[in-house]
Design a protein around this motif. Structure first.
Motif, PDB file in Angstrom:
ATOM      1  N   GLY A 430      -0.705   5.320   9.453  1.00 13.20           N
ATOM      2  CA  GLY A 430      -2.360   5.572   9.447  1.00 13.20           C
ATOM      3  C   GLY A 430      -2.738   5.922   7.961  1.00 13.20           C
ATOM      4  N   VAL A 431      -1.997   5.895   6.957  1.00 15.23           N
ATOM      5  CA  VAL A 431      -2.303   6.338   5.625  1.00 15.23           C
ATOM      6  C   VAL A 431      -2.213   5.083   4.729  1.00 15.23           C
ATOM      7  N   MET A 432      -3.011   5.052   3.898  1.00 12.42           N
ATOM      8  CA  MET A 432      -3.062   3.659   3.078  1.00 12.42           C
ATOM      9  C   MET A 432      -2.193   4.014   1.624  1.00 12.42           C
ATOM     10  N   VAL A 433      -1.353   3.140   1.640  1.00 12.86           N
ATOM     11  CA  VAL A 433      -0.286   3.221   0.497  1.00 12.86           C
ATOM     12  C   VAL A 433      -0.342   1.670  -0.288  1.00 12.86           C
ATOM     13  N   PRO A 434       0.228   1.920  -1.613  1.00  9.95           N
ATOM     14  CA  PRO A 434       0.297   0.721  -2.281  1.00  9.95           C
ATOM     15  C   PRO A 434       1.337  -0.177  -1.774  1.00  9.95           C
ATOM     16  N   LEU A 435       1.236  -1.277  -2.123  1.00 10.77           N
ATOM     17  CA  LEU A 435       2.152  -2.479  -1.371  1.00 10.77           C
ATOM     18  C   LEU A 435       3.530  -2.475  -1.873  1.00 10.77           C
ATOM     19  N   ASN A 436       3.840  -1.761  -2.781  1.00 12.36           N
ATOM     20  CA  ASN A 436       5.227  -1.694  -3.330  1.00 12.36           C
ATOM     21  C   ASN A 436       5.857  -0.471  -2.735  1.00 12.36           C
ATOM     22  N   THR A 437       5.313   0.267  -1.707  1.00 10.63           N
ATOM     23  CA  THR A 437       5.744   1.246  -1.169  1.00 10.63           C
ATOM     24  C   THR A 437       7.079   0.946  -0.110  1.00 10.63           C
ATOM     25  N   VAL A 438       8.209   1.765  -0.504  1.00 13.89           N
ATOM     26  CA  VAL A 438       9.570   1.435   0.212  1.00 13.89           C
ATOM     27  C   VAL A 438       9.187   1.862   1.824  1.00 13.89           C
ATOM     28  N   LEU A 439       9.551   1.036   2.501  1.00 15.96           N
ATOM     29  CA  LEU A 439       9.495   1.381   3.949  1.00 15.96           C
ATOM     30  C   LEU A 439      10.622   2.084   4.390  1.00 15.96           C
ATOM     31  N   LYS A 440      10.369   3.177   5.584  1.00 15.71           N
ATOM     32  CA  LYS A 440      11.534   3.861   6.216  1.00 15.71           C
ATOM     33  C   LYS A 440      11.585   3.686   7.672  1.00 15.71           C
ATOM     34  N   ASN A 441      12.779   3.623   8.116  1.00 13.59           N
ATOM     35  CA  ASN A 441      12.817   3.634   9.580  1.00 13.59           C
ATOM     36  C   ASN A 441      11.751   4.355  10.396  1.00 13.59           C
ATOM     37  N   GLY A 442      11.404   3.468  11.547  1.00 14.08           N
ATOM     38  CA  GLY A 442      10.470   4.148  12.497  1.00 14.08           C
ATOM     39  C   GLY A 442       9.042   4.247  11.880  1.00 14.08           C
ATOM     40  N   GLN A 443       8.693   3.828  11.071  1.00 15.51           N
ATOM     41  CA  GLN A 443       7.246   3.810  10.418  1.00 15.51           C
ATOM     42  C   GLN A 443       6.237   2.669  11.131  1.00 15.51           C
ATOM     43  N   THR A 444       5.094   3.130  11.465  1.00 11.26           N
ATOM     44  CA  THR A 444       4.106   1.978  11.817  1.00 11.26           C
ATOM     45  C   THR A 444       3.509   1.407  10.727  1.00 11.26           C
ATOM     46  N   VAL A 445       3.423  -0.102  10.652  1.00 13.37           N
ATOM     47  CA  VAL A 445       2.817  -0.225   9.341  1.00 13.37           C
ATOM     48  C   VAL A 445       1.666  -1.394   9.980  1.00 13.37           C
ATOM     49  N   ALA A 446       0.396  -1.149   9.245  1.00 14.54           N
ATOM     50  CA  ALA A 446      -0.445  -2.202   9.717  1.00 14.54           C
ATOM     51  C   ALA A 446      -0.788  -2.812   8.268  1.00 14.54           C
ATOM     52  N   ILE A 447      -1.187  -4.415   8.181  1.00  9.36           N
ATOM     53  CA  ILE A 447      -1.613  -4.961   7.009  1.00  9.36           C
ATOM     54  C   ILE A 447      -2.926  -5.336   7.191  1.00  9.36           C
ATOM     55  N   THR A 448      -3.718  -5.159   5.797  1.00 10.34           N
ATOM     56  CA  THR A 448      -5.034  -5.481   5.662  1.00 10.34           C
ATOM     57  C   THR A 448      -5.111  -6.942   4.772  1.00 10.34           C
ATOM     58  N   ALA A 449      -5.584  -7.914   5.449  1.00 11.65           N
ATOM     59  CA  ALA A 449      -5.581  -9.294   4.780  1.00 11.65           C
ATOM     60  C   ALA A 449      -6.914  -9.762   4.505  1.00 11.65           C
ATOM     61  N   LEU A 450      -6.944 -10.608   3.621  1.00  8.91           N
ATOM     62  CA  LEU A 450      -8.124 -11.367   3.348  1.00  8.91           C
ATOM     63  C   LEU A 450      -8.391 -12.736   4.333  1.00  8.91           C
ATOM     64  N   LYS A 451      -9.397 -13.187   4.487  1.00  5.26           N
ATOM     65  CA  LYS A 451      -9.636 -14.338   5.342  1.00  5.26           C
ATOM     66  C   LYS A 451      -9.101 -15.839   4.734  1.00  5.26           C
ATOM     67  N   GLU A 452      -9.038 -15.509   3.433  1.00 12.29           N
ATOM     68  CA  GLU A 452      -8.338 -16.807   2.650  1.00 12.29           C
ATOM     69  C   GLU A 452      -7.827 -16.061   1.343  1.00 12.29           C
ATOM     70  N   GLY A 453      -6.922 -16.788   0.712  1.00 14.03           N
ATOM     71  CA  GLY A 453      -6.166 -16.313  -0.711  1.00 14.03           C
ATOM     72  C   GLY A 453      -4.696 -16.514  -0.626  1.00 14.03           C
ATOM     73  N   GLY A 454      -4.151 -16.080  -1.686  1.00 16.72           N
ATOM     74  CA  GLY A 454      -2.889 -16.371  -2.025  1.00 16.72           C
ATOM     75  C   GLY A 454      -2.167 -15.317  -2.550  1.00 16.72           C
ATOM     76  N   PRO A 455      -0.584 -15.287  -2.694  1.00  8.74           N
ATOM     77  CA  PRO A 455      -0.124 -14.093  -3.351  1.00  8.74           C
ATOM     78  C   PRO A 455      -0.389 -13.835  -4.978  1.00  8.74           C
ATOM     79  N   SER A 456       0.202 -13.048  -5.182  1.00 11.36           N
ATOM     80  CA  SER A 456      -0.023 -12.661  -6.608  1.00 11.36           C
ATOM     81  C   SER A 456       1.225 -12.795  -7.515  1.00 11.36           C
ATOM     82  N   ARG A 457       1.157 -13.189  -8.552  1.00 11.22           N
ATOM     83  CA  ARG A 457       2.390 -13.574  -9.455  1.00 11.22           C
ATOM     84  C   ARG A 457       3.200 -12.198  -9.658  1.00 11.22           C
ATOM     85  N   ASP A 458       2.539 -11.104  -9.714  1.00  9.28           N
ATOM     86  CA  ASP A 458       3.176 -10.039  -9.648  1.00  9.28           C
ATOM     87  C   ASP A 458       4.309  -9.501  -8.857  1.00  9.28           C
ATOM     88  N   TRP A 459       4.157 -10.201  -7.607  1.00 10.71           N
ATOM     89  CA  TRP A 459       5.157  -9.974  -6.297  1.00 10.71           C
ATOM     90  C   TRP A 459       6.318 -10.405  -6.703  1.00 10.71           C
TER      91      TRP A 459
END
Length: 718
Positions: A430-459
């Motif tokens: 339920g808490v907004m986090v940066p996309l490079n946050t390291v996930l841990k066991n048992g966490q619930t993750v929800a993704i916010t996405a655009l209708k259209e788009g592509g990845p970033s080269r930074d990834w």
């Protein structure tokens, strides 16, 4: 009661009083029962105290801070991890409906339990809690939710068995079976009750007889009648396809002696007094079970021809059999006795031993799943309780397996490739986090996405830590490669269409044109033209066949039939058979020694020299094979070496200083750069360097050095 245990109960009591579970069971009473259960198994006071803190977490705003301040960081971590596991297992179970596959809920619970089993205390607390829950339902005689029964029988009981905690395993199995198959349970219980009086009398008499017989042999022993559990009776009947009357260990005894030699001495006496059934004998002392269980098992017939099972073991073997490796190794040192004959030096060795058992259990489960599911993916088959895997939840409580260190972007790509491409934000619990946050066991993750788009080269930049999964990185690269390819094809299409317009051939079928030029499709032709790997002039020549050289066959067949002469002393290219014939190096492939070369007789410009692997030459040779002649390199004077121009094509992520870094490589290798062409398309740099070389073989070394430059994806000779 120990100080820490008293303190923990006093801390939790005001929080838990009056609180109940969904089943109606009082939370504080549930916790008291867990403490009593762990105490019986010999677990530490700290473990017992943790029971109260686990359920107190739900009533605290900041449990980690509050519990950490009052009891220390270790207690806080244990309480929070266990309460989180309880919560997510409940979510995983509720997410599976009756219409979907119920086995998915069991599998999800198993995965989550294994993911949290790195802290073995969490496993013990969950086993104790689940057993108490089943006891409560048994006492109040209310229906047990089907999900709980299946979990207990298929997940918790096998886990207790793997850890050797038979005291919990047997009770979990019997109570679960009582709810899953109540009719069968009552039938077997009735069979046992019908013979209870006779059996109890027989057991008392036989125990006394065995004790006296062993004492006469100088063997001090304790003998007990061993109750047979209903679930194990039914399982044996089903596994062997036999009726109740043929179950041999309904009448069973356990002999406890003080040493291993006494075990074998007692076995010898038993076999001398009764008729042994050799095929039913098992020596688990010499060959312990995988979880460390040790005992001698034998089945004999008494004087009434009744089959009885006898187990012979030492007291330490019995303690281990009842309480298991978790109670003896995980939370206190095993000392010199060790476990299953292996000496243990401390808690670390203990933890490794238990993790090995969990790993073996996980492999067995994965193997069983693979046999029953033809559609199981390779990732699922390879799933193990290893330190490089974590499990997180979707908002719908579906379990997602990821590599350790994974981020929300890895999570998104695991769910769906398109979701990964469009991912722009994430919420963890339920808490907004940066996309490079390291996930841990048992966490619930929800993704916010655009209708259209592509990845970033930074990834794709490993220093920024956006992606860990190799699969996700490959999908991002594939997306950018597809974008670059589209740009290249569009550029090539535009060039070809301009040629067709200029030549008045706008109505030409592009697929047929591509086929005539040796390409499988028009897109392949456009790609080659866009990358400047296929000469536009070759297309013009194909469209204007009347412009081909009007040389008669005799003009160049004679050249091919001529005998080779000696190489020219003036260096350069030697046309086989005719030293004085004018030659020129083709600009499309720019050959240089020691490339394999061929010549083509042109109209008024002598012989054009191409590399054998030149795509333009392949087209020309296919159309005019009789105008191809053999050529060879001449030998230049050592004092006057000839320089040849070659093109180097480089593809790289565009960044500041890239051109400088590449130029430095050419300078260090003493290669003269005579031309540079660059273009950047969506942060991808396409560069063409024209350099002078005396020997093309040296170029391979330079290409390797350029390929090692940061950001360079491909470096090759054109």
């Amino acid at each position: 009661m120990d100080d820490v245990l008293q303190k923990a109960r006093a801390f939790a009591q005001p929080l838990l009083e009056g609180s109940t579970f969904d089943s109606g069971e009082d939370v504080l009473a549930h916790t008291d029962a867990m403490v009593h259960m762990l105490a019986e198994m010999g677990d530490s006071q700290d473990m017992q105290a943790a029971c109260y803190l686990v359920y107190a977490c739900d009533h605290l705003a900041k449990p980690e801070d509050v519990i950490g301040k009052a009891f220390g960081a270790s207690f806080a971590a244990l309480a929070i991890e266990t309460s989180r596991l309880i919560r997510i297992q409940r979510q995983a179970r509720l997410s599976v409906t009756e219409e979907s596959k119920p086995e998915l809920g069991v599998e999800n619970v198993r995965k989550m339990l294994l993911a949290f089993s790195r802290d073995l205390r969490v496993v013990m607390l969950r086993l104790a809690s689940r057993l108490q829950t089943l006891r409560h339902y048994s006492v109040v005689k209310t229906p047990l939710p089907s999900g709980l029964a299946q979990e207990s029988l298929q997940v918790f009981a096998p886990l207790a068995n793997r850890l050797g905690i038979w005291q919990i395993k047997w009770e979990l199995e019997d109570l679960s079976f009582r709810f899953t198959e109540p009719d069968t349970y009552r039938q077997v219980a009735q069979w046992l009750d019908e013979k209870r009086t006779e059996r109890e009398s027989y057991i008392a008499t036989t125990c006394a007889s065995i004790v006296q017989g062993l004492k006469a042999q100088g063997i001090e022993a304790k003998v007990y009648g061993r109750p047979k559990h209903i679930y194990s009776i039914v399982k044996k009947m089903r596994d062997k396809g036999i009726g109740f009357e043929r179950v041999l260990d309904i009448r069973a005894f356990r002999i406890l002696v003080d040493s291993i030699p006494s075990c074998y001495a007692a076995l010898s006496w038993v076999h001398s007094q009764y008729i042994p059934m050799v095929e039913e004998f098992n020596d688990y002392i010499a060959r312990p079970k995988p979880n460390g269980y040790q005992s001698l098992h034998t089945v004999v017939c008494d004087f009434q021809n009744k089959a009885i099972e006898i187990q012979i073991r030492t007291q330490s073997m019995h303690d281990h059999a009842e309480h298991g490796v978790a109670a003896h190794w995980a939370y206190k040192e095993a000392g010199k006795k060790g476990y299953s004959g292996v000496s243990a030096t401390g808690a670390y060795d203990a933890k490794i031993a238990v993790l090995r058992q969990l790993l073996a259990w996980e492999r067995e489960m994965a193997s069983a799943n693979a046999q029953t599911s033809d559609k199981q993916s390779k990732d699922q088959k390879d799933a193990q309780i290893a330190p490089d895997r974590i499990y997180v939840l979707t908002p719908e409580a579906a379990v997602v397996e990821l590599p350790e260190g994974a981020t929300p972007i890895d999570f998104a790509y695991t769910l769906h490739t398109n979701l990964g491409h469009r991912c722009r934000g994430a919420h963890i619990d339920g808490v907004m986090v940066p996309l490079n946050t390291v996930l841990k066991n048992g966490q619930t993750v929800a993704i916010t996405a655009l209708k259209e788009g592509g990845p970033s080269r930074d990834w794709l930049n490993p220093e920024l830590g956006f992606l860990v999964s190799a699969r996700a990185r490959a999908k991002v690269r594939a997306w950018f490669n597809a974008q670059v390819l589209q740009e290249t094809v569009a550029k090539g299409r535009e060039a070809v269409e301009k040629i067709l317009q200029r030549e008045g051939k706008s109505s030409t079928n592009l697929e047929e044109l591509s086929g005539h030029l040796g390409f499988k499709s028009s897109d392949a032709l456009f790609e080659a033209v866009g990358k400047e790997e296929f000469s536009q002039r070759a297309i013009e020549q194909f469209l204007r066949p009347h412009s081909a050289a009007n040389v008669t066959p005799d003009d160049y067949i004679l050249l091919k039939k001529s005998k080779p002469s000696k190489p020219s002393e003036n260096g350069g290219v030697l046309v086989v058979g005719i030293d004085s014939l004018m030659t020129q190096l083709a600009k499309c492939c720019k050959p240089a020694p020691p490339d394999e070369i061929k010549g083509f007789v042109t109209r008024g410009k002598g012989v054009s020299i191409h590399r054998e692997d030149c795509s333009n030459f392949a087209q020309i040779e296919r159309k005019n094979p009789d105008r191809v002649i053999e050529v060879a390199w001449g030998h230049a004077k050592a004092s006057q070496p000839l320089a040849y121009q070659v093109d180097v094509s480089i593809e790289a992520f565009d960044r500041q200083g890239l051109l400088r870094d590449i130029s430095e490589v050419f300078a260090k290798e003493k290669m003269n750069v005579v031309g540079v062409q660059t273009q950047s398309i969506k942060e991808v740099a396409w560069m063409t360097f024209t350099v002078e070389v005396f020997d093309a073989r040296k170029l391979n070394k330079v290409l390797g050095l350029i390929g090692d430059i940061k950001g360079v994806r491909n470096a090759r000779r054109r």
